[in-house]
Design a protein around this motif. Sequence first.
Motif, mmCIF file in Angstrom:
data_model
loop_
_atom_site.group_PDB
_atom_site.id
_atom_site.type_symbol
_atom_site.label_atom_id
_atom_site.label_comp_id
_atom_site.label_asym_id
_atom_site.label_seq_id
_atom_site.Cartn_x
_atom_site.Cartn_y
_atom_site.Cartn_z
ATOM 1 N N LEU A 148 27.040 33.185 38.947
ATOM 2 C CA LEU A 148 26.994 32.590 40.281
ATOM 3 C C LEU A 148 26.273 33.503 41.246
ATOM 4 O O LEU A 148 26.311 34.723 41.093
ATOM 5 C CB LEU A 148 28.412 32.387 40.832
ATOM 6 C CG LEU A 148 29.288 31.315 40.233
ATOM 7 C CD1 LEU A 148 30.657 31.322 40.905
ATOM 8 C CD2 LEU A 148 28.658 29.952 40.369
ATOM 9 N N THR A 149 25.709 32.917 42.259
ATOM 10 C CA THR A 149 25.176 33.714 43.359
ATOM 11 C C THR A 149 26.272 33.837 44.416
ATOM 12 O O THR A 149 27.254 33.074 44.412
ATOM 13 C CB THR A 149 23.950 33.039 43.996
ATOM 14 O OG1 THR A 149 24.368 31.809 44.589
ATOM 15 C CG2 THR A 149 22.859 32.801 42.967
ATOM 16 N N GLN A 150 26.107 34.755 45.323
ATOM 17 C CA GLN A 150 27.081 34.919 46.401
ATOM 18 C C GLN A 150 27.188 33.636 47.232
ATOM 19 O O GLN A 150 28.275 33.255 47.662
ATOM 20 C CB GLN A 150 26.696 36.102 47.297
ATOM 21 C CG GLN A 150 27.741 36.419 48.359
ATOM 22 C CD GLN A 150 29.059 36.869 47.772
ATOM 23 O OE1 GLN A 150 29.083 37.702 46.877
ATOM 24 N NE2 GLN A 150 30.154 36.309 48.251
ATOM 25 N N GLU A 151 26.077 32.933 47.406
ATOM 26 C CA GLU A 151 26.070 31.704 48.189
ATOM 27 C C GLU A 151 26.897 30.600 47.528
ATOM 28 O O GLU A 151 27.452 29.742 48.200
ATOM 29 C CB GLU A 151 24.631 31.216 48.415
ATOM 30 C CG GLU A 151 23.806 32.117 49.306
ATOM 31 C CD GLU A 151 23.338 33.408 48.618
ATOM 32 O OE1 GLU A 151 23.117 33.407 47.384
ATOM 33 O OE2 GLU A 151 23.219 34.419 49.328
ATOM 34 N N GLN A 152 26.968 30.585 46.208
ATOM 35 C CA GLN A 152 27.737 29.569 45.479
ATOM 36 C C GLN A 152 29.228 29.875 45.430
ATOM 37 O O GLN A 152 30.027 28.990 45.178
ATOM 38 C CB GLN A 152 27.238 29.468 44.035
ATOM 39 C CG GLN A 152 25.838 28.963 43.880
ATOM 40 C CD GLN A 152 25.385 29.089 42.441
ATOM 41 O OE1 GLN A 152 25.358 30.174 41.868
ATOM 42 N NE2 GLN A 152 25.027 27.958 41.843
ATOM 43 N N PHE A 153 29.587 31.119 45.658
ATOM 44 C CA PHE A 153 30.966 31.585 45.476
ATOM 45 C C PHE A 153 31.793 31.261 46.712
ATOM 46 O O PHE A 153 31.456 31.669 47.818
ATOM 47 C CB PHE A 153 30.933 33.093 45.223
ATOM 48 C CG PHE A 153 32.090 33.628 44.455
ATOM 49 C CD1 PHE A 153 32.605 32.963 43.366
ATOM 50 C CD2 PHE A 153 32.663 34.841 44.816
ATOM 51 C CE1 PHE A 153 33.662 33.485 42.637
ATOM 52 C CE2 PHE A 153 33.716 35.368 44.094
ATOM 53 C CZ PHE A 153 34.216 34.686 43.010
ATOM 54 N N LYS A 154 32.884 30.531 46.526
ATOM 55 C CA LYS A 154 33.737 30.150 47.646
ATOM 56 C C LYS A 154 35.198 30.199 47.217
ATOM 57 O O LYS A 154 35.494 30.218 46.013
ATOM 58 C CB LYS A 154 33.360 28.771 48.145
ATOM 59 C CG LYS A 154 33.455 27.670 47.095
ATOM 60 C CD LYS A 154 32.917 26.358 47.612
ATOM 61 C CE LYS A 154 32.964 25.290 46.531
ATOM 62 N NZ LYS A 154 32.412 24.026 46.976
ATOM 63 N N PRO A 155 36.118 30.232 48.182
ATOM 64 C CA PRO A 155 37.548 30.244 47.825
ATOM 65 C C PRO A 155 37.912 28.991 47.031
ATOM 66 O O PRO A 155 37.336 27.920 47.238
ATOM 67 C CB PRO A 155 38.253 30.248 49.179
ATOM 68 C CG PRO A 155 37.254 30.778 50.151
ATOM 69 C CD PRO A 155 35.913 30.311 49.629
ATOM 70 N N GLY A 156 38.875 29.146 46.129
ATOM 71 C CA GLY A 156 39.346 28.013 45.351
ATOM 72 C C GLY A 156 39.772 28.422 43.954
ATOM 73 O O GLY A 156 39.859 29.606 43.634
ATOM 74 N N ILE A 157 40.033 27.418 43.142
ATOM 75 C CA ILE A 157 40.484 27.636 41.767
ATOM 76 C C ILE A 157 39.309 27.405 40.830
ATOM 77 O O ILE A 157 38.596 26.405 40.928
ATOM 78 C CB ILE A 157 41.669 26.725 41.424
ATOM 79 C CG1 ILE A 157 42.854 27.078 42.348
ATOM 80 C CG2 ILE A 157 42.055 26.856 39.958
ATOM 81 C CD1 ILE A 157 44.052 26.197 42.188
ATOM 82 N N TYR A 158 39.139 28.353 39.918
ATOM 83 C CA TYR A 158 38.046 28.334 38.952
ATOM 84 C C TYR A 158 38.607 28.340 37.530
ATOM 85 O O TYR A 158 39.747 28.740 37.300
ATOM 86 C CB TYR A 158 37.156 29.568 39.121
ATOM 87 C CG TYR A 158 36.329 29.564 40.379
ATOM 88 C CD1 TYR A 158 34.972 29.253 40.331
ATOM 89 C CD2 TYR A 158 36.885 29.883 41.616
ATOM 90 C CE1 TYR A 158 34.201 29.252 41.485
ATOM 91 C CE2 TYR A 158 36.119 29.878 42.766
ATOM 92 C CZ TYR A 158 34.785 29.574 42.693
ATOM 93 O OH TYR A 158 34.020 29.571 43.833
#
Length: 145
Positions: free
Chosen positions: A83-93
């Motif tokens: 992932l890029t930093q821009e794609q990374f967001k809070p949540g469940i993976y």
Amino acid sequence: MSCSRLNTIVGHLQGSQQTPQPKLAVNEMSGQYSPLTTHVLDTAQGKPASNLEINLYYQTKDKQWQQLASGKTNADGRCPGLLTQEQFKPGIYKISFETGEYHKSQGVQGFYPFVPIFFEIIDPNQHYHVPLLLSPFGYSTYRGS
């Protein structure tokens, strides 16, 4: 061996005097930052698990799994640039490791056809490392650094 790997090893050996690491891991192949990394080690063979398929998913608000990325581990058992930093967001993976196909490629009958690892990201500005220690009849994981 890269400078950052040597610093990490030295830091582990020195314990609390660990060399400060950057918040995000550098994808050495592309030079980009990767906020999520993984490393798969085949503990039965004592080597990295190379050519193991990985699929990364994000749980949407309606509890569905949206595939974000896929790839195969390299010779070092890593899958850089998930992932890029821009794609990374809070949540469940969820990272799903296709262990059945990997074991077949090694000429071994495994018990687990795949290993899903679920984890929650609270602060996407941190680096998250999700390693997998694998053998045909067991596995373990933890949040690495």
